[in-house]
Design a protein around this motif. Structure first.
Motif, PDB file in Angstrom:
ATOM      1  N   THR A  82       9.961   7.290   1.382  1.00 46.46           N
ATOM      2  CA  THR A  82      10.990   6.969   2.372  1.00 46.46           C
ATOM      3  C   THR A  82      10.459   5.959   3.384  1.00 46.46           C
ATOM      4  OG1 THR A  82      11.939   9.172   2.118  1.00 46.46           O
ATOM      5  CG2 THR A  82      12.548   7.949   4.102  1.00 46.46           C
ATOM      6  N   VAL A  86      12.045   2.307   4.048  1.00 46.78           N
ATOM      7  CA  VAL A  86      12.661   2.035   5.360  1.00 46.78           C
ATOM      8  C   VAL A  86      11.890   0.946   6.101  1.00 46.78           C
ATOM      9  CG1 VAL A  86      13.140   3.024   7.638  1.00 46.78           C
ATOM     10  CG2 VAL A  86      13.742   4.303   5.571  1.00 46.78           C
ATOM     11  N   THR A  89      12.183  -2.459   4.383  1.00 47.93           N
ATOM     12  CA  THR A  89      13.480  -3.098   4.639  1.00 47.93           C
ATOM     13  C   THR A  89      13.588  -3.585   6.076  1.00 47.93           C
ATOM     14  OG1 THR A  89      14.491  -1.710   2.942  1.00 47.93           O
ATOM     15  CG2 THR A  89      15.986  -2.761   4.526  1.00 47.93           C
TER      16      THR A  89
END
Length: 147
Positions: A82, A86, A89
């Motif tokens: 994750t 995250v 990005t």
């Protein structure tokens, strides 16, 4: 006698070694960044330290036998995946948030994308060895008997 983790065999040994290398890299990077220039990019440098802790815990969880450590590995590697997605990005779209790179910036581009590939491989390995990882834990009677 302690049982050996079924996760620490075969490809699992490679995963443990890579987690160890990234733990050292992320720890070294975050310590230097925090000591020398924390005020320049406090969010990015704190994330580098978080990544270091994640890699250390994941490595330990892959080495240690038993159901508890299997679950710790699943949570830690899931968190890592994750985080890579995250932060990777966000680093593409918000340069002000990341004036300097972290280990997870641009999906780990500075580390040959190992931070992106590693949790995929780790989660696959955990899934593949689910049954043996949670059943290799010694029973209380086996421990009492000295097995």
């Amino acid at each position: 006698m302690a049982t050996r983790s079924s996760l620490a065999t075969g490809i699992g040994r490679v995963l443990i070694a890579v987690y160890g290398i990234l733990a050292l890299a992320a720890t070294g990077r975050s310590v230097v960044q925090i000591i020398e220039k924390f005020s320049f990019a406090p969010f990015a440098y704190t994330l580098s330290a978080v990544a270091a802790v994640v890699y250390i815990v994941a490595m330990i969880a892959l080495i240690a036998p038993g159901r508890f450590w299997y679950r710790v590995a699943c949570v830690t590697i899931g968190f890592e995946m994750t985080g890579v997605l995250v932060i990777g990005t966000l680093s593409l779209f918000d340069r002000q948030l990341f004036p300097d790179d972290t280990i997870w910036s641009y999906y780990g581009m500075g580390y040959a994308f190992a931070p992106l590939v590693l949790p995929v491989a780790g989660l696959w390995w955990l899934r593949k060895h689910h049954r043996t990882a949670v059943t290799t834990e010694p029973t209380p009677s086996a421990v009492a008997a000295g097995e």
